[in-house]
Design a protein around this motif. Structure first.
Motif, mmCIF file in Angstrom:
data_model
loop_
_atom_site.group_PDB
_atom_site.id
_atom_site.type_symbol
_atom_site.label_atom_id
_atom_site.label_comp_id
_atom_site.label_asym_id
_atom_site.label_seq_id
_atom_site.Cartn_x
_atom_site.Cartn_y
_atom_site.Cartn_z
ATOM 1 N N LEU A 27 9.741 2.572 2.640
ATOM 2 C CA LEU A 27 10.666 3.592 2.156
ATOM 3 C C LEU A 27 9.809 4.569 1.360
ATOM 4 N N ILE A 28 10.025 5.849 1.564
ATOM 5 C CA ILE A 28 9.175 6.848 0.925
ATOM 6 C C ILE A 28 10.018 7.779 0.064
ATOM 7 N N CYS A 29 9.614 7.893 -1.210
ATOM 8 C CA CYS A 29 10.306 8.781 -2.149
ATOM 9 C C CYS A 29 10.182 10.219 -1.655
ATOM 10 N N PRO A 30 11.298 10.943 -1.536
ATOM 11 C CA PRO A 30 11.244 12.312 -1.030
ATOM 12 C C PRO A 30 10.556 13.283 -1.995
ATOM 13 N N GLU A 31 10.475 12.929 -3.251
ATOM 14 C CA GLU A 31 9.904 13.832 -4.251
ATOM 15 C C GLU A 31 8.422 13.555 -4.519
ATOM 16 N N THR A 32 8.058 12.281 -4.644
ATOM 17 C CA THR A 32 6.676 11.939 -5.009
ATOM 18 C C THR A 32 5.833 11.452 -3.836
ATOM 19 N N GLY A 33 6.466 11.016 -2.765
ATOM 20 C CA GLY A 33 5.739 10.459 -1.639
ATOM 21 C C GLY A 33 5.354 8.998 -1.837
ATOM 22 N N ARG A 34 5.762 8.407 -2.936
ATOM 23 C CA ARG A 34 5.460 6.996 -3.234
ATOM 24 C C ARG A 34 6.068 6.116 -2.156
ATOM 25 N N ARG A 35 5.259 5.199 -1.635
ATOM 26 C CA ARG A 35 5.694 4.272 -0.591
ATOM 27 C C ARG A 35 6.150 2.959 -1.213
ATOM 28 N N PHE A 36 7.311 2.497 -0.797
ATOM 29 C CA PHE A 36 7.828 1.193 -1.178
ATOM 30 C C PHE A 36 7.822 0.350 0.099
ATOM 31 N N PRO A 37 6.982 -0.682 0.168
ATOM 32 C CA PRO A 37 6.879 -1.461 1.402
ATOM 33 C C PRO A 37 8.137 -2.276 1.702
ATOM 34 N N VAL A 38 8.375 -2.458 2.990
ATOM 35 C CA VAL A 38 9.444 -3.340 3.466
ATOM 36 C C VAL A 38 8.767 -4.399 4.321
ATOM 37 N N ASN A 39 8.859 -5.656 3.878
ATOM 38 C CA ASN A 39 8.260 -6.781 4.601
ATOM 39 C C ASN A 39 9.324 -7.830 4.872
ATOM 40 N N LYS A 40 9.397 -8.257 6.135
ATOM 41 C CA LYS A 40 10.390 -9.246 6.557
ATOM 42 C C LYS A 40 11.806 -8.811 6.173
ATOM 43 N N GLY A 41 12.048 -7.498 6.234
ATOM 44 C CA GLY A 41 13.372 -6.954 5.967
ATOM 45 C C GLY A 41 13.711 -6.778 4.501
ATOM 46 N N ILE A 42 12.761 -7.036 3.612
ATOM 47 C CA ILE A 42 13.029 -6.953 2.169
ATOM 48 C C ILE A 42 12.234 -5.794 1.561
ATOM 49 N N PRO A 43 12.940 -4.797 1.003
ATOM 50 C CA PRO A 43 12.224 -3.688 0.357
ATOM 51 C C PRO A 43 11.709 -4.098 -1.019
ATOM 52 N N ASN A 44 10.476 -3.715 -1.333
ATOM 53 C CA ASN A 44 9.898 -3.968 -2.650
ATOM 54 C C ASN A 44 9.959 -2.659 -3.431
ATOM 55 N N MET A 45 10.956 -2.557 -4.308
ATOM 56 C CA MET A 45 11.170 -1.326 -5.073
ATOM 57 C C MET A 45 10.628 -1.435 -6.507
ATOM 58 N N LEU A 46 9.789 -2.441 -6.751
ATOM 59 C CA LEU A 46 9.214 -2.601 -8.089
ATOM 60 C C LEU A 46 8.318 -1.413 -8.415
ATOM 61 N N LEU A 47 8.447 -0.937 -9.644
ATOM 62 C CA LEU A 47 7.646 0.199 -10.098
ATOM 63 C C LEU A 47 6.385 -0.276 -10.804
ATOM 64 N N HIS A 48 5.348 0.551 -10.745
ATOM 65 C CA HIS A 48 4.138 0.293 -11.515
ATOM 66 C C HIS A 48 4.427 0.653 -12.967
ATOM 67 N N GLU A 49 3.626 0.153 -13.876
ATOM 68 C CA GLU A 49 3.854 0.354 -15.307
ATOM 69 C C GLU A 49 3.950 1.838 -15.678
ATOM 70 N N ASP A 50 3.133 2.679 -15.066
ATOM 71 C CA ASP A 50 3.145 4.109 -15.388
ATOM 72 C C ASP A 50 4.302 4.866 -14.761
#
Length: 122
Positions: free
Chosen positions: A97-120
């Motif tokens: 999944l890709i943020c439309p504003e920042t381009g940050r990629r959130f991976p989807v593995n085995k059907g589960i999106p990882n939307m965890l943010l980095h500390e910054d």
């Protein structure tokens, strides 16, 4: 991840004002049979951001949804079956999944999106 889920996710990165809809990067799509429920579809119709659903379904290779809708289309079994298939039976199994504003990629593995943010990003 179903397109129903995708339609309700947005990027929550600090400073992002327009984190919806997340673009799809598709590596693998799986179709999973789900029982048809017209009442559920009728109730969900008003909650769905239609353009986001259409764009996501096309990114996954399904182009049978109309560009625009109107409530009277809910009376059509053909429309409901296409809506059902896109919303509930298409699953993004691998991709991002890709943020439309920042381009940050959130991976989807085995059907589960990882939307965890980095500390910054919090």
């Amino acid at each position: 991840m179903r397109l129903l889920t995708h339609n309700m996710l947005s990027s929550n990165i600090k400073g992002v004002t327009s984190g919806f809809p997340l673009r799809l990067e598709v590596e693998k799509v799986v179709e999973k049979q789900v029982d048809f429920n017209a009442d559920f579809l009728n109730n969900m119709f008003v909650k769905i951001e239609w353009k986001a659903l259409v764009d996501a379904s096309r990114a996954m290779g399904y182009a049978d949804l109309p560009d625009q809708t109107e409530p009277s289309m809910l009376d059509s079994d053909e429309f409901l079956k296409k809506f059902h298939h896109a919303l509930l039976e298409l699953h993004l199994e691998e991709g991002a999944l890709i943020c439309p504003e920042t381009g940050r990629r959130f991976p989807v593995n085995k059907g589960i999106p990882n939307m965890l943010l980095h500390e910054d990003e919090v």
